[in-house]
Design a protein around this motif. Structure first.
Motif, PDB file in Angstrom:
ATOM      1  N   LYS A 148      -0.514 -13.118  -7.805  1.00 56.25           N
ATOM      2  CA  LYS A 148      -1.541 -12.441  -8.111  1.00 56.25           C
ATOM      3  C   LYS A 148      -2.239 -11.399  -7.021  1.00 56.25           C
ATOM      4  O   LYS A 148      -2.796 -10.573  -7.497  1.00 56.25           O
ATOM      5  CB  LYS A 148      -2.619 -13.377  -8.899  1.00 56.25           C
ATOM      6  CG  LYS A 148      -1.895 -13.824 -10.099  1.00 56.25           C
ATOM      7  CD  LYS A 148      -1.268 -13.180 -11.082  1.00 56.25           C
ATOM      8  CE  LYS A 148      -0.931 -13.846 -12.572  1.00 56.25           C
ATOM      9  NZ  LYS A 148      -1.837 -14.427 -13.158  1.00 56.25           N
ATOM     10  N   SER A 149      -2.023 -11.780  -5.701  1.00 56.67           N
ATOM     11  CA  SER A 149      -2.769 -11.114  -4.896  1.00 56.67           C
ATOM     12  C   SER A 149      -1.953  -9.640  -4.870  1.00 56.67           C
ATOM     13  O   SER A 149      -2.426  -8.722  -4.632  1.00 56.67           O
ATOM     14  CB  SER A 149      -2.505 -11.922  -3.511  1.00 56.67           C
ATOM     15  OG  SER A 149      -3.171 -12.960  -3.724  1.00 56.67           O
ATOM     16  N   ASP A 150      -0.527  -9.747  -4.713  1.00 55.94           N
ATOM     17  CA  ASP A 150       0.281  -8.686  -4.804  1.00 55.94           C
ATOM     18  C   ASP A 150      -0.098  -7.864  -5.997  1.00 55.94           C
ATOM     19  O   ASP A 150      -0.096  -6.502  -5.938  1.00 55.94           O
ATOM     20  CB  ASP A 150       1.725  -9.226  -4.795  1.00 55.94           C
ATOM     21  CG  ASP A 150       1.880  -9.251  -3.320  1.00 55.94           C
ATOM     22  OD1 ASP A 150       1.278  -9.181  -2.326  1.00 55.94           O
ATOM     23  OD2 ASP A 150       3.329  -9.762  -3.219  1.00 55.94           O
ATOM     24  N   VAL A 151      -0.250  -8.555  -7.349  1.00 51.08           N
ATOM     25  CA  VAL A 151      -0.698  -7.846  -8.440  1.00 51.08           C
ATOM     26  C   VAL A 151      -1.929  -6.997  -8.203  1.00 51.08           C
ATOM     27  O   VAL A 151      -1.958  -5.753  -8.843  1.00 51.08           O
ATOM     28  CB  VAL A 151      -0.989  -8.586  -9.613  1.00 51.08           C
ATOM     29  CG1 VAL A 151      -1.273  -7.993 -11.034  1.00 51.08           C
ATOM     30  CG2 VAL A 151       0.494  -9.319  -9.944  1.00 51.08           C
ATOM     31  N   PHE A 152      -2.976  -7.515  -7.566  1.00 48.30           N
ATOM     32  CA  PHE A 152      -3.938  -6.754  -7.467  1.00 48.30           C
ATOM     33  C   PHE A 152      -3.656  -5.535  -6.671  1.00 48.30           C
ATOM     34  O   PHE A 152      -4.289  -4.333  -6.707  1.00 48.30           O
ATOM     35  CB  PHE A 152      -5.121  -7.586  -6.699  1.00 48.30           C
ATOM     36  CG  PHE A 152      -6.404  -6.899  -6.439  1.00 48.30           C
ATOM     37  CD1 PHE A 152      -7.529  -6.849  -7.512  1.00 48.30           C
ATOM     38  CD2 PHE A 152      -6.679  -6.205  -5.380  1.00 48.30           C
ATOM     39  CE1 PHE A 152      -9.041  -6.473  -7.149  1.00 48.30           C
ATOM     40  CE2 PHE A 152      -8.172  -5.616  -4.978  1.00 48.30           C
ATOM     41  CZ  PHE A 152      -8.996  -5.792  -6.033  1.00 48.30           C
ATOM     42  N   SER A 153      -2.936  -5.807  -5.513  1.00 41.03           N
ATOM     43  CA  SER A 153      -2.855  -4.655  -4.582  1.00 41.03           C
ATOM     44  C   SER A 153      -2.074  -3.395  -5.623  1.00 41.03           C
ATOM     45  O   SER A 153      -2.153  -2.371  -5.234  1.00 41.03           O
ATOM     46  CB  SER A 153      -1.844  -4.954  -3.528  1.00 41.03           C
ATOM     47  OG  SER A 153      -2.545  -6.064  -2.615  1.00 41.03           O
ATOM     48  N   PHE A 154      -1.206  -3.796  -6.216  1.00 37.76           N
ATOM     49  CA  PHE A 154      -0.342  -3.118  -7.047  1.00 37.76           C
ATOM     50  C   PHE A 154      -1.194  -2.127  -7.993  1.00 37.76           C
ATOM     51  O   PHE A 154      -1.068  -0.982  -8.221  1.00 37.76           O
ATOM     52  CB  PHE A 154       0.616  -3.729  -7.965  1.00 37.76           C
ATOM     53  CG  PHE A 154       1.358  -2.637  -8.879  1.00 37.76           C
ATOM     54  CD1 PHE A 154       2.328  -1.978  -8.461  1.00 37.76           C
ATOM     55  CD2 PHE A 154       1.140  -2.928 -10.453  1.00 37.76           C
ATOM     56  CE1 PHE A 154       3.337  -1.198  -9.495  1.00 37.76           C
ATOM     57  CE2 PHE A 154       1.702  -2.082 -11.078  1.00 37.76           C
ATOM     58  CZ  PHE A 154       2.753  -1.096 -10.816  1.00 37.76           C
ATOM     59  N   GLY A 155      -2.240  -2.754  -8.532  1.00 34.19           N
ATOM     60  CA  GLY A 155      -3.097  -1.989  -9.255  1.00 34.19           C
ATOM     61  C   GLY A 155      -4.093  -1.052  -8.589  1.00 34.19           C
ATOM     62  O   GLY A 155      -4.355  -0.023  -9.134  1.00 34.19           O
ATOM     63  N   VAL A 156      -4.480  -1.366  -7.249  1.00 36.76           N
ATOM     64  CA  VAL A 156      -4.925  -0.329  -6.463  1.00 36.76           C
ATOM     65  C   VAL A 156      -4.087   0.924  -6.228  1.00 36.76           C
ATOM     66  O   VAL A 156      -4.488   1.958  -6.189  1.00 36.76           O
ATOM     67  CB  VAL A 156      -5.653  -1.161  -5.365  1.00 36.76           C
ATOM     68  CG1 VAL A 156      -6.355  -0.153  -4.173  1.00 36.76           C
ATOM     69  CG2 VAL A 156      -6.585  -2.107  -5.364  1.00 36.76           C
TER      70      VAL A 156
ATOM     71  N   CYS B  93      -4.725  -5.136 -13.805  1.00 34.74           N
ATOM     72  CA  CYS B  93      -4.289  -5.698 -12.377  1.00 34.74           C
ATOM     73  C   CYS B  93      -5.410  -6.183 -11.548  1.00 34.74           C
ATOM     74  O   CYS B  93      -5.120  -7.045 -10.565  1.00 34.74           O
ATOM     75  CB  CYS B  93      -3.213  -4.803 -11.964  1.00 34.74           C
ATOM     76  SG  CYS B  93      -1.755  -4.841 -12.532  1.00 34.74           S
ATOM     77  N   VAL B  94      -6.585  -5.371 -11.684  1.00 37.75           N
ATOM     78  CA  VAL B  94      -7.630  -5.391 -10.515  1.00 37.75           C
ATOM     79  C   VAL B  94      -8.753  -6.339 -11.240  1.00 37.75           C
ATOM     80  O   VAL B  94      -9.873  -6.324 -10.674  1.00 37.75           O
ATOM     81  CB  VAL B  94      -8.194  -4.219 -10.094  1.00 37.75           C
ATOM     82  CG1 VAL B  94      -6.918  -3.449  -9.463  1.00 37.75           C
ATOM     83  CG2 VAL B  94      -8.625  -3.471 -11.425  1.00 37.75           C
ATOM     84  N   GLN B  95      -8.567  -7.197 -12.218  1.00 34.19           N
ATOM     85  CA  GLN B  95      -9.736  -8.010 -12.541  1.00 34.19           C
ATOM     86  C   GLN B  95      -9.889  -8.881 -11.484  1.00 34.19           C
ATOM     87  O   GLN B  95      -9.128  -9.477 -10.550  1.00 34.19           O
ATOM     88  CB  GLN B  95      -9.179  -8.806 -13.956  1.00 34.19           C
ATOM     89  CG  GLN B  95      -9.173  -7.616 -14.832  1.00 34.19           C
ATOM     90  CD  GLN B  95      -8.279  -8.279 -16.099  1.00 34.19           C
ATOM     91  OE1 GLN B  95      -9.086  -8.678 -17.086  1.00 34.19           O
ATOM     92  NE2 GLN B  95      -7.307  -8.913 -16.484  1.00 34.19           N
TER      93      GLN B  95
ATOM     94  N   MET C 120       3.946  -9.816 -12.722  1.00 38.47           N
ATOM     95  CA  MET C 120       4.502  -8.486 -12.435  1.00 38.47           C
ATOM     96  C   MET C 120       5.746  -8.441 -13.490  1.00 38.47           C
ATOM     97  O   MET C 120       6.178  -7.277 -13.967  1.00 38.47           O
ATOM     98  CB  MET C 120       5.159  -8.404 -11.008  1.00 38.47           C
ATOM     99  CG  MET C 120       4.464  -8.250  -9.954  1.00 38.47           C
ATOM    100  SD  MET C 120       3.128  -6.914 -10.185  1.00 38.47           S
ATOM    101  CE  MET C 120       4.410  -5.307 -10.715  1.00 38.47           C
ATOM    102  N   SER C 121       6.162  -9.401 -14.141  1.00 36.15           N
ATOM    103  CA  SER C 121       6.957  -9.356 -15.194  1.00 36.15           C
ATOM    104  C   SER C 121       6.375  -8.959 -16.562  1.00 36.15           C
ATOM    105  O   SER C 121       6.883  -8.023 -17.072  1.00 36.15           O
ATOM    106  CB  SER C 121       7.860 -10.853 -15.365  1.00 36.15           C
ATOM    107  OG  SER C 121       6.708 -11.805 -15.832  1.00 36.15           O
TER     108      SER C 121
ATOM    109  N   LYS D 224       0.787  -1.253  -0.073  1.00 37.47           N
ATOM    110  CA  LYS D 224       0.208   0.132   0.031  1.00 37.47           C
ATOM    111  C   LYS D 224       0.736   1.126  -0.244  1.00 37.47           C
ATOM    112  O   LYS D 224       2.123   1.139   0.119  1.00 37.47           O
ATOM    113  CB  LYS D 224      -0.913  -0.097   1.160  1.00 37.47           C
ATOM    114  CG  LYS D 224      -0.232  -0.149   2.547  1.00 37.47           C
ATOM    115  CD  LYS D 224      -1.044  -0.152   3.760  1.00 37.47           C
ATOM    116  CE  LYS D 224      -0.620  -0.556   5.109  1.00 37.47           C
ATOM    117  NZ  LYS D 224      -1.484  -0.555   6.226  1.00 37.47           N
ATOM    118  N   ALA D 225       0.297   2.343  -0.210  1.00 32.21           N
ATOM    119  CA  ALA D 225       1.109   3.693  -0.340  1.00 32.21           C
ATOM    120  C   ALA D 225       1.847   3.996   0.760  1.00 32.21           C
ATOM    121  O   ALA D 225       3.160   4.581   0.684  1.00 32.21           O
ATOM    122  CB  ALA D 225       0.099   4.773  -0.567  1.00 32.21           C
ATOM    123  N   SER D 226       1.555   3.732   2.138  1.00 36.13           N
ATOM    124  CA  SER D 226       2.313   3.906   3.227  1.00 36.13           C
ATOM    125  C   SER D 226       3.511   3.174   3.390  1.00 36.13           C
ATOM    126  O   SER D 226       4.227   3.250   4.255  1.00 36.13           O
ATOM    127  CB  SER D 226       1.303   3.941   4.688  1.00 36.13           C
ATOM    128  OG  SER D 226       0.616   2.708   4.589  1.00 36.13           O
TER     129      SER D 226
END
Length: 713
Positions: free
Chosen positions: A567-575, A638-640, A649-650, A512-514
């Motif tokens: 893919k859980s981290d990919v979703f977080s990256f999309g957000v 990323c948030v599909q 991520m690659s 997350k951003a923080s």
């Protein structure tokens, strides 16, 4: 936005409640505020007026702000005081804006006891009390109501709270009048700032548990004036409020003590060296605003009953010695033999435990593969973990800034001893980061395990965290597109390293951003690996009953069923990517017209061909449209909803840096908003603020709720 009363660092004082008040929340040059009347903020949250510190003290009057609808029946929470060190005698107080546009507080004979002097004159000044508890001076005709010429409150990044800008310009929390209440000692160097004097106990233990110490302390044993009373000495303190005191400038220490004992109303005395002799000060009544000083300070002698005083101790000691001697003579050889046998048994047990502990510590150090710092070194570096060195509060402890003897700046994460889950997360973070080396991951310099202490030592990040910039309109201007896009790419490369290029396959689970820190060159570094998980071999996904992370960033399959993968981290990256582009929080944004959250809002604009409308306004002059549109497209991929539809991520790194056509995204997960009436009931089981290793702006974490335990369906 209205700030709740409990968020302020305030003091409790008994006040005379007022029967009259202005309907308005402000005064102009043609109006005044006299003692007996108050200003009330627009929605009735706060009140500005005159008050007395105690119900019995009607002579000393102060101008202050307090929570109007306080839940405390016998006291009011005062959040700000104007004339803290210059009380008005009687009810002659008058607040006004003079002809020069300066705010002045007058006492009898029109004497100025406090004022706000502006560098330049303004034609139409107005002094207004806001629903946030902030008293502001502004130009009435200014179209921007947030342009303040002066304000009473500021945001404290270290404490994460609003604090008053008093006329005395207090340097820390202990400078707030009556911070620890009557007979309470304020010590900024202690983790628990307030403590009761010896022989005293909290007057309201329930409030003390929640760091509300303003009610002060009361004697454990009721004081009865009698012969044999003594004193407890407190060295190196700032003397208490002298409103109810008496001074004699020609008394010795012995004479001052005798004078206090001669009056049953005397509660304490102190002696000060002055030119040509000494000065005696004697207090009558409660001792308020006591604080421990780090250096200098004076000696204060607090009166104690005979049963608890230092004068009674020699007699008690004599009785104890005689009793012990008598018991020793009677017990004789039997007691001596028993003691020797018991000592031998304890010594053997101690040797056995020390051997086991030595083996365990040695094993830990071999596993951690990092330099070990000594606790005294870290105590010195952080000024004994002082409040002034505190950077932020994490889910499992606090973070402090430090400086080693060689001048290197560090960030020290101190594990909370009360945390049940903390030790596991501590070891997890050490083992993980010790094996990771990447320019976009925060660098762990070492650790400390000593007694109950568990500490991590990180490189210090001087430019705070990403959320400090992207969620604030003013700070956001400092981070234009030429800086944001490299930060986005750097985060992606850091995640790629975790998922694929490191010796271990690691799922962060709380991106997350923080948790993205910025070094002095504004390079992003992913931090806080306390919740991360290691995958071994060809493992690509896992299931857990302990769901951890932050609402608004978690993938649906993880939040609902406990299934996590890369893919859980990919979703977080999309957000995170959507937040960085829009300057809006995933948890804080709500499109009422279409009942959509930030993900749904981005999806709707993309479907309608209006994606650029979601871009942060401060980026409009600096952004490259092709890069921005590509980033929006990548974020929606990323948030599909289904993990298999999201890119790795690659692939994300290639898409961000390339120009080839991108696949069409499918409907995202978690895109619907919430009806306003249901928002109050949606919260996590535990609120946390993420750890940081740079100076923190706590406003950036108010809408984040980190989950610690959640049983999946």
């Amino acid at each position: 936005m209205t700030i709740p009363c409990f968020m302020f660092i305030g003091i409790y004082v008994s006040v005379s409640f007022f029967t009259t008040s202005y309907a308005a929340d402000a005064i102009t040059q043609s109006q005044t505020l006299r003692d007996g009347k108050t200003l009330v903020s627009k929605h009735g949250s706060f009140q500005l007026g005159f008050f007395s510190p105690t119900a019995s003290d009607t002579k000393n009057r102060f101008l202050g702000i307090w929570c109007k609808n306080s839940s405390v029946s016998s006291a009011t929470t005062v959040t700000w005081v104007a004339n803290q060190h210059n009380p008005i005698n009687g009810s002659s107080g008058l607040l006004m804006i003079n002809s020069s546009g300066n705010v002045v507080l007058l006492s009898q004979n029109s004497t100025v006891v406090w004022s706000i002097a502006l560098s330049k004159q303004t034609p139409n000044p107005i002094l207004q009390l806001l629903d946030s508890g902030n008293l502001v001076l502004r130009e009435a005709r200014d179209g921007n109501s947030r342009n303040y010429l002066w304000q009473s409150l500021r945001w404290d990044e270290k404490a994460g709270l609003y604090r008053s800008l008093l006329a005395s310009s207090s340097s820390d929390i202990c400078d707030n009048y009556g911070r620890c209440g009557p007979y309470g000692m304020c010590d900024i160097s202690n983790s628990e700032v307030c403590s009761c004097l010896k022989g005293f106990q909290p007057k309201d233990p329930g409030n003390w548990k929640y760091a509300d110490n303003s009610g002060g302390c009361e004697r454990i044993t009721p004081f009865v004036c009698q012969n044999g009373d003594g004193f407890e000495k407190y060295g190196g303190v700032k003397l208490p409020d002298t409103t109810h005191s008496w001074v004699n400038q020609s008394m010795s220490l012995k004479e001052c003590r005798a004078s206090c004992l001669n009056s049953c109303s005397c509660t304490a005395y102190a002696i000060s060296n002055v030119k040509g002799g000494s000065s005696c000060t004697i207090w009558f009544g409660d001792l308020i605003s006591l604080r421990k000083l780090l250096d200098e300070g004076q000696d204060l002698y607090v009166r104690m009953p005979a049963s608890e005083s230092d004068t009674d101790r020699p007699r008690k000691t004599k009785i104890i010695v005689i009793a012990v001697a008598a018991v020793s003579i009677v017990s004789g050889t039997f007691l001596a033999v028993y003691c020797i046998h018991r000592r031998r048994r304890k010594l053997k047990e101690k040797l056995r435990k020390d051997g086991m502990m030595g083996q365990n510590n040695e094993g830990q150090k071999e596993d951690l593969e990092l330099p070990s710092f000594s606790l005294p070194t870290l105590i010195t570096a952080t000024d004994n973990f002082s409040f002034n060195m505190k950077l932020g509060e994490g889910g499992f402890g606090s973070v402090y800034k430090g400086r080693l003897v060689d001048g290197q700046e560090i960030a020290v994460k101190r594990l909370s001893q009360s945390s049940r889950q903390g030790i596991a997360e501590f070891k997890n973070e050490v083992i993980l980061i010790a094996k990771l080396q990447h320019r976009n991951l925060v660098k762990l310099l070492g650790y400390c395990i000593q007694g109950e202490e568990r500490l991590l030592i990180y490189e210090y990040m001087p430019n705070k965290s990403l959320d400090f910039y992207i969620f604030d309109q003013n700070q956001g201007r400092l981070l234009d597109w030429s800086q944001r896009f490299p930060i986005i790419c750097g985060i992606a490369r850091g995640l790629l390293y975790l998922h694929q290029d490191s010796r271990l396959r690691i799922i962060h689970r709380d991106l997350k951003a923080s948790n993205v820190l910025l070094d002095k060159e504004m390079n992003p570094k992913i931090s806080d690996f306390g919740m991360a998980r290691i995958f071994g071999g060809d493992q690509t996904e896992g299931v857990t009953k302990k769901v951890v992370g932050t609402y608004g960033y978690m993938a649906p399959e993880y939040a609902i069923d406990g299934q996590f993968s890369v893919k859980s981290d990919v979703f977080s990256f999309g957000v995170l990517l959507l937040e960085t582009l829009s300057g809006k929080r995933s948890r804080g944004f709500y499109d009422r017209n279409h009942n959509l959250n930030l993900i749904g809002h981005a999806w709707r604009l993309w479907k309608e061909g209006r994606s650029l409308e979601m871009i942060d306004k401060c980026l409009s002059d600096s952004c490259t449209l092709s890069e921005v549109l590509r980033c929006i497209h990548v974020s929606l991929l990323c948030v599909q909803q289904l993990p298999e539809d999201r890119p790795t991520m690659s692939t994300v790194v290639l898409m961000l840096g390339g120009e080839s056509a991108l696949p069409q995204p499918k409907k995202p997960a978690f895109f619907l908003g919430k009806h306003p009436s249901s928002e109050a009931g949606s919260s996590s089981s535990k609120n946390q603020t993420s750890s940081t290793f740079g100076v923190r702006n706590e406003t950036s974490s108010t809408n984040e709720s980190s989950i610690t335990v959640l049983e999946p369906r």
